[in-house]
Motif scaffolding. Sequence first.
Motif, mmCIF file in Angstrom:
data_model
loop_
_atom_site.group_PDB
_atom_site.id
_atom_site.type_symbol
_atom_site.label_atom_id
_atom_site.label_comp_id
_atom_site.label_asym_id
_atom_site.label_seq_id
_atom_site.Cartn_x
_atom_site.Cartn_y
_atom_site.Cartn_z
ATOM 1 N N SER A 1 55.779 13.211 -11.955
ATOM 2 C CA SER A 1 55.443 11.873 -11.471
ATOM 3 C C SER A 1 55.303 11.935 -9.957
ATOM 4 N N LEU A 2 54.139 11.536 -9.451
ATOM 5 C CA LEU A 2 53.822 11.662 -8.031
ATOM 6 C C LEU A 2 53.641 10.293 -7.392
ATOM 7 N N GLU A 3 54.265 10.095 -6.232
ATOM 8 C CA GLU A 3 54.044 8.853 -5.501
ATOM 9 C C GLU A 3 52.695 8.866 -4.793
ATOM 10 N N GLN A 4 52.279 10.048 -4.372
ATOM 11 C CA GLN A 4 50.995 10.192 -3.683
ATOM 12 C C GLN A 4 50.030 10.957 -4.583
ATOM 13 N N ALA A 5 48.833 10.436 -4.689
ATOM 14 C CA ALA A 5 47.837 11.071 -5.556
ATOM 15 C C ALA A 5 47.510 12.471 -5.050
ATOM 16 N N PRO A 6 47.492 13.461 -5.936
ATOM 17 C CA PRO A 6 47.162 14.825 -5.508
ATOM 18 C C PRO A 6 45.686 14.943 -5.155
ATOM 19 N N LYS A 7 45.405 15.843 -4.240
ATOM 20 C CA LYS A 7 44.022 16.057 -3.823
ATOM 21 C C LYS A 7 43.370 17.228 -4.545
ATOM 22 N N THR A 8 44.215 18.135 -5.053
ATOM 23 C CA THR A 8 43.692 19.296 -5.763
ATOM 24 C C THR A 8 44.521 19.551 -7.021
ATOM 25 N N LEU A 9 43.916 20.258 -7.942
ATOM 26 C CA LEU A 9 44.605 20.719 -9.146
ATOM 27 C C LEU A 9 44.530 22.237 -9.154
ATOM 28 N N LEU B 1 39.211 15.660 -16.751
ATOM 29 C CA LEU B 1 40.266 14.738 -16.331
ATOM 30 C C LEU B 1 40.007 13.370 -16.931
ATOM 31 N N SER B 2 41.040 12.796 -17.560
ATOM 32 C CA SER B 2 40.911 11.454 -18.142
ATOM 33 C C SER B 2 42.148 10.637 -17.804
ATOM 34 N N ASN B 3 42.003 9.289 -17.849
ATOM 35 C CA ASN B 3 43.125 8.412 -17.507
ATOM 36 C C ASN B 3 43.881 7.988 -18.758
ATOM 37 N N SER B 4 44.824 7.055 -18.582
ATOM 38 C CA SER B 4 45.676 6.639 -19.703
ATOM 39 C C SER B 4 44.899 5.935 -20.799
ATOM 40 N N ASP C 1 48.223 5.626 -12.157
ATOM 41 C CA ASP C 1 47.942 5.682 -13.588
ATOM 42 C C ASP C 1 48.508 6.995 -14.126
ATOM 43 N N SER C 2 48.430 7.132 -15.445
ATOM 44 C CA SER C 2 48.783 8.398 -16.084
ATOM 45 C C SER C 2 47.504 9.173 -16.363
ATOM 46 N N TYR C 3 47.544 10.493 -16.168
ATOM 47 C CA TYR C 3 46.346 11.306 -16.291
ATOM 48 C C TYR C 3 46.600 12.521 -17.192
ATOM 49 N N ILE D 1 40.941 30.410 -24.071
ATOM 50 C CA ILE D 1 42.223 29.737 -24.249
ATOM 51 C C ILE D 1 42.098 28.351 -23.628
ATOM 52 N N GLU D 2 42.911 27.401 -24.093
ATOM 53 C CA GLU D 2 42.834 26.036 -23.590
ATOM 54 C C GLU D 2 44.192 25.370 -23.673
ATOM 55 N N GLY D 3 44.327 24.248 -22.979
ATOM 56 C CA GLY D 3 45.582 23.510 -22.977
ATOM 57 C C GLY D 3 45.444 22.230 -22.188
ATOM 58 N N THR D 4 46.562 21.538 -22.007
ATOM 59 C CA THR D 4 46.557 20.261 -21.297
ATOM 60 C C THR D 4 47.698 20.214 -20.284
ATOM 61 N N VAL D 5 47.512 19.400 -19.250
ATOM 62 C CA VAL D 5 48.541 19.110 -18.246
ATOM 63 C C VAL D 5 48.535 17.602 -18.030
ATOM 64 N N ASP D 6 49.676 16.952 -18.228
ATOM 65 C CA ASP D 6 49.810 15.509 -18.041
ATOM 66 C C ASP D 6 50.650 15.223 -16.800
ATOM 67 N N PHE D 7 50.190 14.292 -15.994
ATOM 68 C CA PHE D 7 50.965 13.877 -14.829
ATOM 69 C C PHE D 7 50.711 12.392 -14.556
ATOM 70 N N THR D 8 51.569 11.813 -13.717
ATOM 71 C CA THR D 8 51.499 10.380 -13.424
ATOM 72 C C THR D 8 51.462 10.156 -11.919
ATOM 73 N N VAL D 9 50.630 9.206 -11.508
ATOM 74 C CA VAL D 9 50.577 8.785 -10.109
ATOM 75 C C VAL D 9 51.123 7.368 -10.042
ATOM 76 N N THR D 10 52.206 7.172 -9.268
ATOM 77 C CA THR D 10 52.868 5.868 -9.248
ATOM 78 C C THR D 10 52.309 4.924 -8.186
ATOM 79 N N VAL D 11 51.842 5.473 -7.076
ATOM 80 C CA VAL D 11 51.296 4.638 -6.006
ATOM 81 C C VAL D 11 49.781 4.765 -5.945
#
Length: 218
Positions: free
Chosen positions: A56-64, A81-84, A111-113, A127-137
Amino acid sequence: MDATMSRRAVLTQRTVLASVIGFLAAVLVPLAVPMLLPVASAHDTLISSSPATGESLEQAPKTLELTYSDEVLNLSPVVRLSNSAGEEIFTQTPAVSGNTASIDLPALPADSYRVQWRVVSSDGHPIEGTVDFTVTVGAETTDDADTATDPASPTAAADSPQPEPTPADQAESSPAEQEDSGLPSGMVLAGATLLLLVVVVLLVLRTTRQRAGRGRDH
């Protein structure tokens, strides 16, 4: 007397034959059998990411950034990349360098991504997979961000969704998978081992019969 010597000669040759076969089996079979066994799966795995999954991030990340257990092949990697709400924000090709794949992210609101990624493992298999994270601000909306999202700007054109590579495209660009169509080396080695055993057996049997025949003649 001659019959007894002939029988002894036969028994001696049989003993020698059994010893030769046992020696060849002990030396060659352990080399051939492992090559006949199915190769264990050795696909690379995702060992870390930034943002990390569940973070859970208060500041939106600029890179993945995605880090794998070994170097991945730069063959049509994809990041979506998709939202909630399940709405797709973008589908793009990340930059692959060694065992990492990275991509710049747009300004993300709170939002949640979900990140869905797919790369080609170092063994040539996708190979494939997923990473879920949240931006609070979320990221602040600035004039620069508006310009970046302007459809007429070059950056927006570069960030526009790209068509996802089809299985046919991946098959054409993945020579590592196509090279598996040849005859397995284990089968070749096993066949050579069997042929050598047969030749040795025939030679020993021929020698045994010749000596037995000479014993009867005397």
